[in-house]
Design a protein around this motif. Sequence first.
Motif, PDB file in Angstrom:
ATOM      1  N   VAL A  70     -22.348 -14.229 -16.917  1.00 38.90           N
ATOM      2  CA  VAL A  70     -21.592 -15.383 -16.542  1.00 38.90           C
ATOM      3  C   VAL A  70     -20.984 -15.779 -17.796  1.00 38.90           C
ATOM      4  O   VAL A  70     -19.545 -16.042 -18.105  1.00 38.90           O
ATOM      5  CB  VAL A  70     -21.936 -16.464 -15.855  1.00 38.90           C
ATOM      6  N   GLY A  71     -21.648 -15.774 -19.169  1.00 37.78           N
ATOM      7  CA  GLY A  71     -21.307 -16.324 -20.146  1.00 37.78           C
ATOM      8  C   GLY A  71     -20.497 -15.383 -20.768  1.00 37.78           C
ATOM      9  O   GLY A  71     -19.247 -15.437 -21.596  1.00 37.78           O
ATOM     10  N   GLY A  72     -20.521 -14.052 -20.827  1.00 41.02           N
ATOM     11  CA  GLY A  72     -19.646 -12.956 -21.139  1.00 41.02           C
ATOM     12  C   GLY A  72     -18.318 -12.928 -20.585  1.00 41.02           C
ATOM     13  O   GLY A  72     -17.248 -12.901 -21.412  1.00 41.02           O
ATOM     14  N   ILE A  73     -18.345 -12.896 -19.082  1.00 37.84           N
ATOM     15  CA  ILE A  73     -16.950 -13.022 -18.575  1.00 37.84           C
ATOM     16  C   ILE A  73     -16.363 -14.297 -19.006  1.00 37.84           C
ATOM     17  O   ILE A  73     -15.019 -14.309 -19.263  1.00 37.84           O
ATOM     18  CB  ILE A  73     -17.174 -13.139 -17.026  1.00 37.84           C
ATOM     19  N   GLY A  74     -16.902 -15.421 -19.072  1.00 39.40           N
ATOM     20  CA  GLY A  74     -16.239 -16.543 -19.440  1.00 39.40           C
ATOM     21  C   GLY A  74     -15.960 -16.665 -20.732  1.00 39.40           C
ATOM     22  O   GLY A  74     -14.630 -16.854 -20.982  1.00 39.40           O
ATOM     23  N   LEU A  75     -16.338 -16.087 -21.870  1.00 40.85           N
ATOM     24  CA  LEU A  75     -15.950 -16.102 -23.020  1.00 40.85           C
ATOM     25  C   LEU A  75     -14.743 -15.233 -23.183  1.00 40.85           C
ATOM     26  O   LEU A  75     -13.771 -15.239 -23.848  1.00 40.85           O
ATOM     27  CB  LEU A  75     -16.721 -15.442 -23.976  1.00 40.85           C
ATOM     28  N   THR A  82      -6.680 -18.164 -24.315  1.00 41.85           N
ATOM     29  CA  THR A  82      -6.193 -19.388 -25.129  1.00 41.85           C
ATOM     30  C   THR A  82      -5.694 -18.467 -26.667  1.00 41.85           C
ATOM     31  O   THR A  82      -4.940 -19.039 -27.280  1.00 41.85           O
ATOM     32  CB  THR A  82      -7.343 -20.408 -25.489  1.00 41.85           C
ATOM     33  N   ILE A  83      -6.689 -17.875 -27.020  1.00 37.94           N
ATOM     34  CA  ILE A  83      -6.492 -16.891 -28.503  1.00 37.94           C
ATOM     35  C   ILE A  83      -6.265 -15.360 -28.089  1.00 37.94           C
ATOM     36  O   ILE A  83      -7.368 -14.728 -28.348  1.00 37.94           O
ATOM     37  CB  ILE A  83      -7.336 -17.509 -29.442  1.00 37.94           C
ATOM     38  N   PRO A  84      -5.335 -14.926 -27.667  1.00 34.01           N
ATOM     39  CA  PRO A  84      -5.456 -13.335 -27.187  1.00 34.01           C
ATOM     40  C   PRO A  84      -5.862 -12.492 -28.325  1.00 34.01           C
ATOM     41  O   PRO A  84      -6.156 -11.413 -28.122  1.00 34.01           O
ATOM     42  CB  PRO A  84      -3.812 -13.350 -26.532  1.00 34.01           C
ATOM     43  N   GLU A  85      -5.438 -13.105 -29.587  1.00 32.96           N
ATOM     44  CA  GLU A  85      -5.536 -12.065 -30.744  1.00 32.96           C
ATOM     45  C   GLU A  85      -6.918 -11.961 -30.893  1.00 32.96           C
ATOM     46  O   GLU A  85      -7.407 -10.885 -31.567  1.00 32.96           O
ATOM     47  CB  GLU A  85      -5.290 -12.836 -31.964  1.00 32.96           C
ATOM     48  N   LEU A  86      -7.999 -12.932 -30.585  1.00 33.57           N
ATOM     49  CA  LEU A  86      -9.376 -12.810 -30.648  1.00 33.57           C
ATOM     50  C   LEU A  86     -10.355 -12.128 -29.392  1.00 33.57           C
ATOM     51  O   LEU A  86     -11.347 -11.837 -29.716  1.00 33.57           O
ATOM     52  CB  LEU A  86      -9.887 -14.139 -30.847  1.00 33.57           C
ATOM     53  N   SER A  87      -9.518 -11.752 -28.370  1.00 36.16           N
ATOM     54  CA  SER A  87     -10.031 -11.462 -27.291  1.00 36.16           C
ATOM     55  C   SER A  87     -10.897  -9.954 -27.439  1.00 36.16           C
ATOM     56  O   SER A  87     -11.813  -9.836 -26.660  1.00 36.16           O
ATOM     57  CB  SER A  87      -9.187 -11.101 -25.982  1.00 36.16           C
ATOM     58  N   PRO A  88     -10.309  -9.300 -28.383  1.00 35.34           N
ATOM     59  CA  PRO A  88     -11.119  -8.048 -28.609  1.00 35.34           C
ATOM     60  C   PRO A  88     -12.861  -8.325 -29.439  1.00 35.34           C
ATOM     61  O   PRO A  88     -13.716  -7.321 -29.006  1.00 35.34           O
ATOM     62  CB  PRO A  88     -10.546  -7.227 -29.774  1.00 35.34           C
ATOM     63  N   LEU A  89     -13.052  -9.536 -29.531  1.00 34.77           N
ATOM     64  CA  LEU A  89     -14.237  -9.969 -30.134  1.00 34.77           C
ATOM     65  C   LEU A  89     -14.999 -10.015 -28.938  1.00 34.77           C
ATOM     66  O   LEU A  89     -16.442 -10.004 -29.124  1.00 34.77           O
ATOM     67  CB  LEU A  89     -14.026 -11.166 -30.967  1.00 34.77           C
ATOM     68  N   SER A  90     -14.476 -10.191 -27.688  1.00 35.77           N
ATOM     69  CA  SER A  90     -15.497 -10.230 -26.837  1.00 35.77           C
ATOM     70  C   SER A  90     -16.630  -9.035 -26.451  1.00 35.77           C
ATOM     71  O   SER A  90     -17.373  -9.064 -25.652  1.00 35.77           O
ATOM     72  CB  SER A  90     -14.766 -10.700 -25.458  1.00 35.77           C
ATOM     73  N   PHE A  91     -16.146  -8.082 -26.929  1.00 31.36           N
ATOM     74  CA  PHE A  91     -17.142  -6.982 -26.935  1.00 31.36           C
ATOM     75  C   PHE A  91     -18.549  -7.178 -27.675  1.00 31.36           C
ATOM     76  O   PHE A  91     -19.417  -6.302 -27.337  1.00 31.36           O
ATOM     77  CB  PHE A  91     -16.378  -5.742 -27.366  1.00 31.36           C
TER      78      PHE A  91
END
Length: 106
Positions: A70-75, A82-91
Amino acid sequence: MSRSPDFCPHCGEELDSVVVRCPNCRTDLGRRTDGDSSKSAGLAALLSLLITGVGHLYLGAVARGAGWFVGGIGLAVILGLTIPELSPLSFLVPVAAAVDAYTLAS
């Protein structure tokens, strides 16, 4: 015949009978399994890397695995909105979950 649940003697966390270390406080419970039924740390890590939290489910740490999932999906959603430029960090979430699952199993 129902079995009463096991609890960690240190923190009181409810435990599955297969865990040898409390997933909450990391207390060694002194339980050992034979070689055939022990859980593989490498497999737990691989499972959590492929699908965040599944390695924890494999180890019997259901609440911890659900939290990672749940935390991974939420992040990923929050970063993506909110900050699409940082979305690759979700890996990094599956990588951290894999390390946690490996540590939990060993």
